[in-house]
Design a protein around this motif. Sequence first.
Motif, mmCIF file in Angstrom:
data_model
loop_
_atom_site.group_PDB
_atom_site.id
_atom_site.type_symbol
_atom_site.label_atom_id
_atom_site.label_comp_id
_atom_site.label_asym_id
_atom_site.label_seq_id
_atom_site.Cartn_x
_atom_site.Cartn_y
_atom_site.Cartn_z
ATOM 1 N N PHE A 35 -0.318 8.791 10.862
ATOM 2 C CA PHE A 35 -0.877 9.493 12.008
ATOM 3 C C PHE A 35 -1.627 8.469 12.841
ATOM 4 N N GLY A 36 -1.859 8.792 14.112
ATOM 5 C CA GLY A 36 -2.586 7.911 14.989
ATOM 6 C C GLY A 36 -4.078 8.127 14.897
ATOM 7 N N GLY A 37 -4.847 7.144 15.364
ATOM 8 C CA GLY A 37 -6.289 7.267 15.360
ATOM 9 C C GLY A 37 -6.960 5.916 15.499
ATOM 10 N N THR A 38 -8.272 5.916 15.337
ATOM 11 C CA THR A 38 -9.065 4.690 15.404
ATOM 12 C C THR A 38 -9.528 4.315 14.004
ATOM 13 N N VAL A 39 -9.399 3.041 13.660
ATOM 14 C CA VAL A 39 -9.790 2.585 12.325
ATOM 15 C C VAL A 39 -11.300 2.731 12.174
ATOM 16 N N LYS A 40 -11.704 3.600 11.243
ATOM 17 C CA LYS A 40 -13.129 3.843 10.987
ATOM 18 C C LYS A 40 -13.660 2.964 9.864
ATOM 19 N N ALA A 41 -12.831 2.769 8.826
ATOM 20 C CA ALA A 41 -13.277 1.971 7.678
ATOM 21 C C ALA A 41 -12.071 1.377 6.977
ATOM 22 N N ILE A 42 -12.212 0.139 6.522
ATOM 23 C CA ILE A 42 -11.201 -0.527 5.704
ATOM 24 C C ILE A 42 -11.780 -0.633 4.299
ATOM 25 N N LEU A 43 -11.150 0.020 3.341
ATOM 26 C CA LEU A 43 -11.734 0.194 2.010
ATOM 27 C C LEU A 43 -11.278 -0.845 1.001
ATOM 28 N N VAL A 44 -10.381 -1.752 1.401
ATOM 29 C CA VAL A 44 -9.887 -2.801 0.502
ATOM 30 C C VAL A 44 -9.827 -4.116 1.266
ATOM 31 N N GLU A 45 -9.542 -5.194 0.549
ATOM 32 C CA GLU A 45 -9.345 -6.494 1.177
ATOM 33 C C GLU A 45 -8.249 -7.229 0.436
ATOM 34 N N ALA A 46 -7.747 -8.316 1.040
ATOM 35 C CA ALA A 46 -6.673 -9.096 0.432
ATOM 36 C C ALA A 46 -7.091 -9.557 -0.963
ATOM 37 N N GLY A 47 -6.189 -9.372 -1.923
ATOM 38 C CA GLY A 47 -6.458 -9.761 -3.306
ATOM 39 C C GLY A 47 -6.849 -8.612 -4.203
ATOM 40 N N ASN A 48 -7.209 -7.454 -3.595
ATOM 41 C CA ASN A 48 -7.581 -6.292 -4.407
ATOM 42 C C ASN A 48 -6.361 -5.700 -5.090
ATOM 43 N N GLN A 49 -6.516 -5.293 -6.340
ATOM 44 C CA GLN A 49 -5.495 -4.538 -7.061
ATOM 45 C C GLN A 49 -5.834 -3.056 -6.926
ATOM 46 N N VAL A 50 -4.867 -2.240 -6.517
ATOM 47 C CA VAL A 50 -5.118 -0.823 -6.255
ATOM 48 C C VAL A 50 -4.184 0.038 -7.091
ATOM 49 N N GLN A 51 -4.579 1.298 -7.264
ATOM 50 C CA GLN A 51 -3.803 2.264 -8.018
ATOM 51 C C GLN A 51 -3.113 3.237 -7.059
ATOM 52 N N SER A 52 -2.110 3.942 -7.558
ATOM 53 C CA SER A 52 -1.404 4.932 -6.757
ATOM 54 C C SER A 52 -2.366 6.024 -6.296
ATOM 55 N N GLY A 53 -2.320 6.345 -4.994
ATOM 56 C CA GLY A 53 -3.165 7.385 -4.446
ATOM 57 C C GLY A 53 -4.534 6.921 -4.000
#
Length: 241
Positions: free
Chosen positions: A216-234
């Motif tokens: 969906f479109g919008g304005t980026v309010k927050a970036i919750l990760v950074e390069a190098g982070n390992q994330v889980q599904s969902g």
Amino acid sequence: MVNQKMKEFKFKIGGQDYSATVEDLKDGQMKVTVNGQTYQVEVPQTKAKGPQVVMAPAAPETQTGGTKNVNSELPGTVTKINVADGQHVKRGDVLLVIEAMKMANEIVSEVDGTVQRVAVTQGQSVNQGDLLVEMVADFEAAKAEVTPKPAPAAPAPVETKAAPAPSAPAGAKTVTAPLPGTITKVTVKVGDTVNAGDTVLLMEAMKMENNITAEFGGTVKAILVEAGNQVQSGQALVELD
């Protein structure tokens, strides 16, 4: 444990459907097919570890059953726990359920025995090899030979800084991870305006780089990760207004 040699996954990235199968070969080699395109990949940690046994090797007939650790075969989230401390279970009983790559995986007991300790809670994220349940096997079950099973077809976890998993506020438009992986690049910054289908970050999973796009479109309010982070599904990655 998951009694599958070949695993099939279906997921969506940027509104596009993907179908993938992962087949264990040997010595850390796997055959990965994504939308008809086949790749042969090597998982170094899997190759180093070799086959994994969910339960410890059987004790000799002269010994009683010992403590048997049930470990996670793949990274995911515990969605259901069917047993409690002190409960007696039979071989094949489902101890708990782990969700990984949009699939519910039943973790079963390899022996008759008693649950000594449940080491996780519902909703907890776990990595490959994490302790799930400690059990004490019955004497007769301890004499049975446990057959090693092939290593799971999930990507081997790497030692990297883990990403936080904040919950987005109600009503927020959030871009989430479609499968476990590692963030390789964030392509937007707070305040940027994005349209539906725009790439907001890149994520590596199963030795492939995936464009993660906004639905969906919008304005980026927050970036919750950074390069190098390992994330889980969902897991929430980017929050939009």
